[in-house]
Design a protein around this motif. Structure first.
Motif, mmCIF file in Angstrom:
data_model
loop_
_atom_site.group_PDB
_atom_site.id
_atom_site.type_symbol
_atom_site.label_atom_id
_atom_site.label_comp_id
_atom_site.label_asym_id
_atom_site.label_seq_id
_atom_site.Cartn_x
_atom_site.Cartn_y
_atom_site.Cartn_z
ATOM 1 N N PRO A 165 -9.843 -7.373 8.245
ATOM 2 C CA PRO A 165 -10.045 -7.305 6.782
ATOM 3 C C PRO A 165 -8.999 -6.435 6.093
ATOM 4 C CG PRO A 165 -11.584 -5.853 7.894
ATOM 5 C CD PRO A 165 -10.854 -6.584 8.982
ATOM 6 N N PHE A 166 -7.752 -6.925 6.111
ATOM 7 C CA PHE A 166 -6.665 -6.186 5.471
ATOM 8 C C PHE A 166 -6.937 -5.952 3.986
ATOM 9 C CE2 PHE A 166 -4.248 -8.544 8.892
ATOM 10 C CZ PHE A 166 -4.007 -7.431 9.683
ATOM 11 N N TRP A 167 -7.758 -6.814 3.418
ATOM 12 C CA TRP A 167 -8.046 -6.773 1.983
ATOM 13 C C TRP A 167 -8.941 -5.596 1.592
ATOM 14 C CZ3 TRP A 167 -13.289 -7.015 1.496
ATOM 15 C CH2 TRP A 167 -13.995 -7.590 2.549
ATOM 16 N N ALA A 168 -9.508 -4.898 2.547
ATOM 17 C CA ALA A 168 -10.485 -3.849 2.241
ATOM 18 C C ALA A 168 -9.889 -2.448 2.260
ATOM 19 C CB ALA A 168 -11.638 -3.919 3.233
ATOM 20 N N PHE A 169 -8.562 -2.360 2.286
ATOM 21 C CA PHE A 169 -7.900 -1.063 2.363
ATOM 22 C C PHE A 169 -6.681 -1.029 1.445
ATOM 23 C CE2 PHE A 169 -9.610 -2.385 6.466
ATOM 24 C CZ PHE A 169 -10.601 -1.429 6.637
ATOM 25 N N ALA A 170 -6.313 0.170 1.052
ATOM 26 C CA ALA A 170 -5.103 0.357 0.249
ATOM 27 C C ALA A 170 -3.987 0.786 1.198
ATOM 28 C CB ALA A 170 -5.329 1.417 -0.831
ATOM 29 N N TRP A 171 -3.187 -0.174 1.646
ATOM 30 C CA TRP A 171 -2.128 0.111 2.611
ATOM 31 C C TRP A 171 -0.963 0.828 1.938
ATOM 32 C CZ3 TRP A 171 -3.204 -0.758 7.648
ATOM 33 C CH2 TRP A 171 -4.312 -1.567 7.917
ATOM 34 N N ALA A 172 -0.193 1.536 2.746
ATOM 35 C CA ALA A 172 0.843 2.420 2.206
ATOM 36 C C ALA A 172 1.870 1.671 1.356
ATOM 37 C CB ALA A 172 1.541 3.152 3.351
ATOM 38 N N GLY A 173 2.331 0.517 1.842
ATOM 39 C CA GLY A 173 3.350 -0.222 1.097
ATOM 40 C C GLY A 173 2.862 -0.648 -0.269
ATOM 41 N N GLY A 174 1.623 -1.107 -0.335
ATOM 42 C CA GLY A 174 1.055 -1.513 -1.612
ATOM 43 C C GLY A 174 0.850 -0.334 -2.548
ATOM 44 N N GLN A 175 0.407 0.797 -2.002
ATOM 45 C CA GLN A 175 0.221 1.987 -2.838
ATOM 46 C C GLN A 175 1.544 2.428 -3.452
ATOM 47 O OE1 GLN A 175 -2.601 5.179 -1.945
ATOM 48 N NE2 GLN A 175 -2.815 4.304 0.104
ATOM 49 N N ALA A 176 2.596 2.456 -2.641
ATOM 50 C CA ALA A 176 3.906 2.878 -3.150
ATOM 51 C C ALA A 176 4.416 1.915 -4.214
ATOM 52 C CB ALA A 176 4.903 2.970 -1.996
ATOM 53 N N LEU A 177 4.260 0.625 -3.961
ATOM 54 C CA LEU A 177 4.731 -0.372 -4.917
ATOM 55 C C LEU A 177 3.939 -0.287 -6.227
ATOM 56 C CD1 LEU A 177 6.910 -2.500 -4.837
ATOM 57 C CD2 LEU A 177 5.273 -4.082 -3.798
ATOM 58 N N ALA A 178 2.630 -0.118 -6.118
ATOM 59 C CA ALA A 178 1.802 0.011 -7.317
ATOM 60 C C ALA A 178 2.192 1.254 -8.121
ATOM 61 C CB ALA A 178 0.330 0.073 -6.927
ATOM 62 N N ARG A 179 2.414 2.365 -7.425
ATOM 63 C CA ARG A 179 2.822 3.596 -8.100
ATOM 64 C C ARG A 179 4.152 3.408 -8.827
ATOM 65 N NH1 ARG A 179 -0.187 6.697 -9.721
ATOM 66 N NH2 ARG A 179 0.916 6.046 -11.606
ATOM 67 N N HIS A 180 5.086 2.750 -8.153
ATOM 68 C CA HIS A 180 6.422 2.530 -8.705
ATOM 69 C C HIS A 180 6.345 1.695 -9.983
ATOM 70 C CE1 HIS A 180 10.766 2.561 -8.404
ATOM 71 N NE2 HIS A 180 10.808 1.240 -8.491
ATOM 72 N N ILE A 181 5.516 0.666 -9.957
ATOM 73 C CA ILE A 181 5.376 -0.212 -11.122
ATOM 74 C C ILE A 181 4.712 0.515 -12.287
ATOM 75 C CG2 ILE A 181 4.166 -2.269 -11.969
ATOM 76 C CD1 ILE A 181 4.488 -3.351 -9.070
#
Length: 210
Positions: A46-62
């Motif tokens: 269930p990859f969808w149930a966690f905030a993975w590092a790459g997504g967190q960094a990309l979201a922060r950057h945006i």
């Protein structure tokens, strides 16, 4: 039914590195995985149930530089939880498309978009052999296997060649390709049970056509 499953088996909580966004997240990864397989059919983690590092960094950057996506069409490739798609919508992107091959991922993306008060369209398909045009293509944590990297990189390079801004977030996964342009580096809090460490040094890279 899938939306109900997501909401029943997870708890909304702020994302550690992007606290202005909350996601439906698993409290117990193993228990959730077992629940997804309760019907007797093997399911992906269930990859969808966690905030993975790459997504967190990309979201922060945006969110810190909304002009990157504001007023532009955005594809969040392999969206997982939908975190990056939600961040893009919060930053003013329109329309925003969250893509994955896992229907539970897209249910999570829909639930998370609704919870955060933004609009995100979902597409369940393998897009890697297609050449749809988006203003911005975003991808978090996609270089985790040789097979995935081998398919994703040509897709991203083709998108860049068509004029898309292509950004990826990656915490040093094994198959990160060379030749990318570094845009930002963050120390991102992660789930130690999943990552074997509490903080991941994570980079936002720009992909070019060659």
């Amino acid at each position: 039914m899938l939306l109900e499953f997501v909401r029943t088996h997870t708890v909304p909580a702020p994302v550690p590195f992007v606290p202005e966004i909350s996601l439906f997240q698993a409290e117990d990864p193993i228990a959730l995985w077992e629940a997804t397989e309760s019907a007797g059919t093997p399911q992906p983690p269930p990859f969808w149930a966690f905030a993975w590092a790459g997504g967190q960094a990309l979201a922060r950057h945006i969110l810190d530089d909304p002009d990157l996506v504001a007023g532009r069409s955005v594809l969040d490739l392999a969206t997982g939880s939908g975190l990056v798609a939600v961040a893009a919508a919060r930053a003013g992107a329109t329309p925003v498309t969250a893509n994955d091959i896992d229907p539970l991922s897209l249910a999570a993306a829909q639930a998370n978009a609704e919870f955060n008060g933004v609009r995100v369209a979902t597409v369940e398909a393998d897009l890697l052999d297609r050449d749809d045009v988006y203003g911005v293509v975003l991808a978090g944590d996609v270089f985790y296997s040789r097979e995935m990297a081998g398919r994703v990189l040509p897709f991203l390079r083709r998108a860049a060649g068509r004029g898309s801004l292509v950004l990826v977030g990656d915490p040093g996964r094994a198959y990160l390709p060379e030749g990318l342009i570094q845009r930002a580096v963050y120390d991102v809090p992660v789930i130690e049970e999943l990552e074997s460490m509490p903080i991941r040094r994570t980079t936002v890279w720009q992909v070019t056509s060659s």
